[in-house]
Design an enzyme around this catalytic site. Structure first.
Site, mmCIF file in Angstrom:
data_model
loop_
_atom_site.group_PDB
_atom_site.id
_atom_site.type_symbol
_atom_site.label_atom_id
_atom_site.label_comp_id
_atom_site.label_asym_id
_atom_site.label_seq_id
_atom_site.Cartn_x
_atom_site.Cartn_y
_atom_site.Cartn_z
ATOM 1 N N ILE A 138 1.310 -0.858 0.580
ATOM 2 C CA ILE A 138 -0.127 -0.376 -0.287
ATOM 3 C C ILE A 138 0.218 0.993 -0.306
ATOM 4 C CG2 ILE A 138 -1.810 -0.837 1.144
ATOM 5 C CD1 ILE A 138 -1.487 -0.211 3.249
ATOM 6 N N ASP A 139 0.646 2.491 -0.405
ATOM 7 C CA ASP A 139 1.175 3.331 -0.522
ATOM 8 C C ASP A 139 1.581 4.365 0.502
ATOM 9 O OD1 ASP A 139 0.858 3.496 -3.823
ATOM 10 O OD2 ASP A 139 -1.484 4.623 -3.033
ATOM 11 N N ARG A 140 2.823 4.935 0.651
ATOM 12 C CA ARG A 140 4.445 5.199 1.606
ATOM 13 C C ARG A 140 2.733 5.869 2.821
ATOM 14 N NH1 ARG A 140 7.810 10.017 0.689
ATOM 15 N NH2 ARG A 140 6.143 11.348 0.155
ATOM 16 N N THR A 142 -0.285 5.674 2.485
ATOM 17 C CA THR A 142 -2.117 4.549 2.692
ATOM 18 C C THR A 142 -1.959 4.601 3.984
ATOM 19 O OG1 THR A 142 -3.058 4.785 0.809
ATOM 20 C CG2 THR A 142 -3.261 3.211 1.831
ATOM 21 N N ARG A 239 -7.003 6.080 -5.545
ATOM 22 C CA ARG A 239 -6.989 7.379 -5.809
ATOM 23 C C ARG A 239 -7.482 8.064 -7.000
ATOM 24 N NH1 ARG A 239 -0.650 7.637 -3.428
ATOM 25 N NH2 ARG A 239 -0.954 9.545 -4.145
#
Length: 304
Positions: A138-140, A142, A239
């Site tokens: 998962i994104d930084r 998130t 997103r």
């Protein structure tokens, strides 16, 4: 380190060398190729040139591709929020700002660094030495649940479920604007942005099918609190999809130019709350929920 040598085709006449190199090496970013040119890894007719050099066709091109620099991984004593653990898997509640695995510019402080300290040698090795135990990301910015595999058998089984889109992944998000419908589905192709390689985009050439289901949980004056369930798992999928339908995530300045009234907010308001899957050993369905982080809960209390 390897060197590629060829003669420039005449169809390249008048084209910039960096653009032509991108066609020949599609797996390399244009910015990386420009850096190779700047660092004198490219010769045209045995001479150094600049990235804006325009070809005439027939030149001898020699490109040397340096070996990748592999960062050294080391354990770090970083506190982990563990939602579930057994001999096969861990479910981690990842905090905001933590990168999942080391990459240029993020060589330490990652989830992998923390796992190396916590798990020692008990991590799957299928994704290589830079991503031990990591089967998805998962994104930084998130937050929320992420599965870590302790052995290769567990890794293969979780990876199979991810590939077949059978893992339940529910996210919570706050988006700009008031969504009128109670629920909906967004379907598109998602792929690398044609001009900004750090971003993803909808309906681009060579994009992959992406499906996001959403439902409204709460409406505010200028924002909507929603739950998103992924049917597929493309990079930045929620997103990109929410921005694509005119409701970008609060705090997401990559996919939105809308200002946030909450200046202390860093990054998108997105939380991977629920993850459900078949356990890799016994095959029984299990579901784990990561509680909303404090910053997210605070926003829900103060948004008018």
């Amino acid at each position: 380190m390897k060197t590629e040598t060829w003669i420039a085709p005449y169809k390249w006449e008048g084209e910039r060398i960096d653009k032509c190199l991108k066609e020949s090496f599609p797996n390399m970013s244009r910015s990386y190729l420009q850096k190779l040119i700047k660092d004198n890894y490219l010769l045209v007719n045995n001479e150094k040139i600049k990235a804006n050099y325009r070809l005439i066709g027939g030149e001898r091109i020699e490109l040397t591709i340096p070996d990748p620099i592999v960062p050294c991984l080391f354990p770090e004593n970083i506190s982990l929020s563990i939602l579930y653990e057994d001999k096969d898997i861990l479910i981690i509640n990842k905090p905001k700002g933590m990168v999942v695995h080391p990459a240029p510019g993020h060589e330490k402080g990652t989830l992998v660094n923390a796992l190396l300290e916590y798990c020692k040698e008990e991590l799957s090795g299928i994704n290589g030495i830079l991503r031990p135990g990591i089967v998805h990301r998962i994104d930084r910015d998130t937050t929320g649940s992420i599965i870590v595999c302790k052995n290769d058998i567990a890794h293969r089984e979780i990876a199979r479920q991810l590939k077949e889109h059978t893992i339940v992944r529910k996210y919570r998000a706050i988006v700009h604007g008031v969504i009128k419908d109670e629920e909906g589905t967004i379907q598109s192709l998602i792929g690398r942005h044609p001009t900004d390689r750090k971003k993803m985009a909808m309906n681009v050439k060579n994009g992959k099918p992406a499906v996001t289901h959403y439902k409204v949980l709460l409406r505010f004056g200028q924002f909507t609190y929603i739950e998103c369930q992924l049917e597929t798992g493309r990079t930045h999928q929620i997103r990109v999809h929410m921005a694509g339908v005119g409701h970008p995530l609060l705090g997401d300045y990559v996919y939105s130019h809308r200002n946030s009234p909450y200046t202390s907010l860093e990054g998108q308001t997105l939380h991977a709350m629920t993850i459900g899957f078949l356990h890799p050993s016994n095959g029984e369905y299990m579901e784990v929920e990561a509680p909303l982080p404090d910053y997210f809960q605070h926003l829900l209390e103060i948004i008018p």
